[in-house]
Design an enzyme around this catalytic site. Structure first.
Site, PDB file in Angstrom:
ATOM      1  N   HIS A  53      -5.423  -2.567   1.139  1.00 20.13           N
ATOM      2  CA  HIS A  53      -4.616  -1.339   1.059  1.00 20.13           C
ATOM      3  C   HIS A  53      -3.818  -1.121   2.336  1.00 20.13           C
ATOM      4  CE1 HIS A  53      -6.346  -0.288  -2.736  1.00 20.13           C
ATOM      5  NE2 HIS A  53      -7.572  -0.377  -2.247  1.00 20.13           N
ATOM      6  N   CYS A  54      -2.903  -2.015   2.580  1.00 19.96           N
ATOM      7  CA  CYS A  54      -2.086  -1.981   3.788  1.00 19.96           C
ATOM      8  C   CYS A  54      -0.631  -2.157   3.377  1.00 19.96           C
ATOM      9  CB  CYS A  54      -2.534  -3.125   4.715  1.00 19.96           C
ATOM     10  SG  CYS A  54      -1.520  -3.365   6.188  1.00 19.96           S
ATOM     11  N   GLY A  55       0.262  -1.626   4.146  1.00 19.16           N
ATOM     12  CA  GLY A  55       1.680  -1.803   3.861  1.00 19.16           C
ATOM     13  C   GLY A  55       2.111  -3.259   3.904  1.00 19.16           C
ATOM     14  N   THR A  57       0.120  -5.749   2.760  1.00 21.79           N
ATOM     15  CA  THR A  57      -0.631  -6.470   1.731  1.00 21.79           C
ATOM     16  C   THR A  57       0.263  -7.352   0.865  1.00 21.79           C
ATOM     17  OG1 THR A  57      -2.366  -4.793   1.768  1.00 21.79           O
ATOM     18  CG2 THR A  57      -2.271  -6.191  -0.182  1.00 21.79           C
TER      19      THR A  57
END
Length: 182
Positions: A53-55, A57
């Site tokens: 859940h990372c920008g 990803t």
């Protein structure tokens, strides 16, 4: 028979000695088993700390593309999920399912662990020592050239398929298969 036994012992000792210290690690696999990093000693290895859940990803797409395109020629991509930046799922099965369902990840994934600080996995401590650069965010990458002759630290914002990344490992790959003749 004794000569064969001695030869096998010597061969296994020589194989173990061929593993560079940087890759002399066995890490638990995300979905069980273990990943013996020594098996990649003669290949370029792109190591990435990942999070679901990372920008950044969506970089999984480029990582998988590199693995599919260049894996047959020798490139290895290994993902190391980490919650050091509070953006990773809790359970290994959730992480594996997320990576497979959303990005079709087929490259090896290690179990979730720490990638920086005093709690960092020993392998990441070795990468940090080799480059003097610790991950400051998810999707930090390390390119380990064959024989661990050189380790390049690659910032999060640099896409895995950026020319400076590909150009760094391309010379170490096996040549492409000859085009099939009709």
């Amino acid at each position: 028979m004794r000569i064969l036994s001695v030869a096998l012992v010597l061969a296994s000792q020589m194989a173990a000695a061929a593993c560079p210290a940087l890759l002399d690690y066995k890490v638990p696999g995300l979905m069980g088993g273990e990943i013996n990093l020594c098996q990649y000693a003669d290949r370029p290895v792109l190591v990435v700390n990942t999070a679901s859940h990372c920008g950044f990803t969506p970089q999984f797409t480029q990582l998988e593309s590199l693995y599919k395109q260049y894996g047959p020629r020798g490139l290895v991509v290994v993902g190391f999920p980490s919650n050091d930046f509070f953006q990773e799922l809790d359970k290994p099965a959730e992480i594996g399912q997320f990576c497979q369902a959303n990005y079709g990840v087929t490259f090896p994934m290690a179990s979730k662990g720490h990638v920086r600080g005093s709690d960092a996995q020993p392998f990441f401590k070795a990468l940090i020592a080799a480059t003097d650069d610790a991950p400051s965010w998810n999707f930090h990458k390390y390119l380990i050239l064959p024989g661990a002759s050189k380790v390049v630290s690659i910032a999060t914002r640099t896409k895995p398929d950026a020319s400076e990344v590909v150009d760094a490992f391309l010379p170490y790959l096996q040549p492409p298969a000859a085009a099939a003749q009709p």
